[in-house]
Design an enzyme around this catalytic site. Structure first.
Site, PDB file in Angstrom:
ATOM      1  CB  THR A  66      -0.941  -0.005   1.225  1.00 17.11           C
ATOM      2  OG1 THR A  66      -1.800  -1.132   1.124  1.00 17.11           O
ATOM      3  CG2 THR A  66      -1.779   1.263   1.297  1.00 17.11           C
ATOM      4  CG  ASN A 134      -6.230  -8.094  -5.658  1.00 12.90           C
ATOM      5  OD1 ASN A 134      -5.971  -7.416  -6.647  1.00 12.90           O
ATOM      6  ND2 ASN A 134      -7.200  -7.765  -4.827  1.00 12.90           N
ATOM      7  CD  GLN A 164      -2.262 -11.114  -4.107  1.00 10.75           C
ATOM      8  OE1 GLN A 164      -1.907 -12.288  -4.004  1.00 10.75           O
ATOM      9  NE2 GLN A 164      -2.940 -10.504  -3.151  1.00 10.75           N
ATOM     10  CB  THR A 222      13.586   3.800  13.246  1.00 13.70           C
ATOM     11  OG1 THR A 222      14.078   5.034  13.752  1.00 13.70           O
ATOM     12  CG2 THR A 222      14.447   2.652  13.734  1.00 13.70           C
ATOM     13  CB  CYS A 309     -16.145  -6.445   2.477  1.00 11.31           C
ATOM     14  SG  CYS A 309     -17.178  -6.353   3.916  1.00 11.31           S
TER      15      CYS A 309
HETATM   16  N1  PMP Z   1      -1.667  -4.727  -4.110  1.00 12.73           N
HETATM   17  C1  PMP Z   1      -2.261  -5.917  -4.241  1.00 12.73           C
HETATM   18  C2  PMP Z   1      -2.457  -6.487  -5.621  1.00 12.73           C
HETATM   19  C3  PMP Z   1      -2.686  -6.616  -3.113  1.00 12.73           C
HETATM   20  O1  PMP Z   1      -3.289  -7.794  -3.255  1.00 12.73           O
HETATM   21  C4  PMP Z   1      -2.474  -6.057  -1.836  1.00 12.73           C
HETATM   22  C5  PMP Z   1      -2.926  -6.765  -0.580  1.00 12.73           C
HETATM   23  N2  PMP Z   1      -4.271  -7.100  -0.564  1.00 12.73           N
HETATM   24  C6  PMP Z   1      -1.856  -4.803  -1.751  1.00 12.73           C
HETATM   25  C7  PMP Z   1      -1.455  -4.171  -2.904  1.00 12.73           C
HETATM   26  C8  PMP Z   1      -1.616  -4.141  -0.425  1.00 12.73           C
HETATM   27  O2  PMP Z   1      -0.546  -4.772   0.236  1.00 12.73           O
HETATM   28  P1  PMP Z   1      -0.213  -4.498   1.770  1.00 12.73           P
HETATM   29  O3  PMP Z   1      -1.152  -5.332   2.560  1.00 12.73           O
HETATM   30  O4  PMP Z   1       1.221  -4.941   1.919  1.00 12.73           O
HETATM   31  O5  PMP Z   1      -0.337  -3.041   2.012  1.00 12.73           O
END
Ligand code: PMP
Length: 368
Positions: A66, A134, A164, A222, A309
């Site tokens: 993210t 995903n 993924q 950090t 959801c």
């Molecule tokens: N991109 C994709 C394609 C994901 O499947 C996910 C997790 N669901 C994320 C980004 C986000 O990853 P994270 O949980 O490490 O923030």
């Protein structure tokens, strides 16, 4: 059976993270404790680079995919951005600039003709297309996308979300030629809350967090040394076990075959596309994914609804809608995502629970 949500940690990773947590050291400190922490950091960086066919200097650790996705999108906040219509919300919702959406076909693969048109008409500055979706597990033609972008808009940058994909299919950053690639530790057996952004040397600077000079001034704060060390070990193990991951297709395919024989109305989204080995998107038209999910949960089976959801309200999946699924299908899907710890017995338990649920629903409809 919900590896795409998060994968269980290997025992070796848990042990290693636990050991590293017992050490005290800030990787920025010059004393021996700090240097020991730095060593963990740099070893992990090397493992991530090895998993993705790149140089450790290009790897910046983050708090997850993210953050890595947000970092890239934020660097283009005043520019034209073009993303696929099936991106994860961490890309989709991080677009603050003008945004073009690249459509996908019925198999969930980005339409190259449409991308070509967008590149010619809109001249975007950033193109962001995920390597693996995903919800469906469909692999996107990122290398061809880069080739097209370089031909039509050579000044533009390309980002691929590989959350993924890492540890599931071979990734060669140098060969893909993208400018940015994002990773998430917990999708391939590392701890949650850790990820990485891989940035090619010529790519525009992308920084979200400001403060200390950590991560070569690319990401202040950090470092989460234990988490990063765990991600590094998980990357090393995943790289060694790509064949083991590919073999999961046998169990996935068995589930698909038996279910399709049982329910003629079953739709398997992305089945005809190039997919990762572990994911299947199973739709029973008209039967809400929440109902299906609860039936599986009661049987002790963890799967996911294909739909997003939020605030307790199930919405139809934007991914399946983009693939042309009508609403009564886009909100009636279960995502099964397997991993190396799943056995054929797990598949049989799932098939049994799913078949019972299907019969119950059928009987209810017949009685109504
Ligand atoms: N991109 C994709 C394609 C994901 O499947 C996910 C997790 N669901 C994320 C980004 C986000 O990853 P994270 O949980 O490490 O923030």
């Amino acid at each position: 059976m919900d590896y795409n949500a998060t994968a269980p940690l290997e025992d070796a990773v848990i042990d290693f993270v636990t050991d590293v947590m017992k050490e005290t050291g800030n990787a920025s400190s010059v004393h021996s404790f700090g240097r020991a922490a730095l060593l963990h950091l740099e070893k992990a960086r090397q493992h991530i680079a090895d998993l993705c066919g790149t140089h450790p200097n290009y790897v910046t650790f983050t708090s997850g995919a993210t953050e890595a996705n947000n970092t890239v999108l934020d660097a283009f906040r005043d520019d034209k951005i073009c993303i696929s219509s099936i991106e994860h919300p961490s890309v989709l919702q991080a677009c603050r600039a003008e945004k073009g959406l690249i459509p996908v076909d019925a198999n969930g693969v980005v339409c190259m003709d449409a991308l070509e048109q967008i590149l010619q008409d809109d001249a975007p500055d950033l193109i962001s297309v995920m390597l693996v979706n995903n919800e469906t597990g469909v692999i996107q033609p990122v290398k061809e996308i880069v080739r097209l972008v370089r031909r039509l808009q050579p000044q533009a940058y390309v980002h691929a979300d590989a959350a993924q994909a890492a540890g599931r299919i071979p990734i060669d950053f140098a060969d893909l030629q993208v400018d940015y690639l994002t990773l998430s530790s917990h999708k391939f057996g590392g701890p949650q809350g850790v990820g990485a952004l891989i940035k090619a040397p010529g790519a525009r600077d992308a920084k979200l967090l400001f403060g200390g000079g950590q991560e070569k001034r690319q990401r202040a704060g950090t470092e989460n040394i234990a988490g990063i060390a765990g991600m590094g070990l998980a990357a090393e193990l995943a790289a060694q076990n790509l064949d083991r991951f590919a073999a999961i297709a046998t169990i996935r395919d068995k589930i698909e075959t038996v279910l399709a024989d049982t329910a003629p109305e079953l739709i398997i989204y992305g089945k005809d596309a190039n997919r990762v080995a572990n994911t299947t998107s199973l739709c029973l038209p008209g039967i809400g994914s929440e109902t299906q999910l609860m039936a599986m949960d009661l049987a002790g089976i963890a799967v996911s609804n294909g739909s997003a959801c939020s605030s307790g309200k199930v919405q139809k999946s934007h991914v399946l809608s983009a693939m042309g699924a009508p609403d009564h299908c886009a909100s009636a899907t279960l995502r099964v995502s397997l991993g190396p710890k799943n056995t054929e017995n797990d598949a049989d338990l799932f098939i049994d629970a799913w078949t019972k649920m299907y019969q119950r629903v059928k009987n209810k409809i017949a009685a109504a």
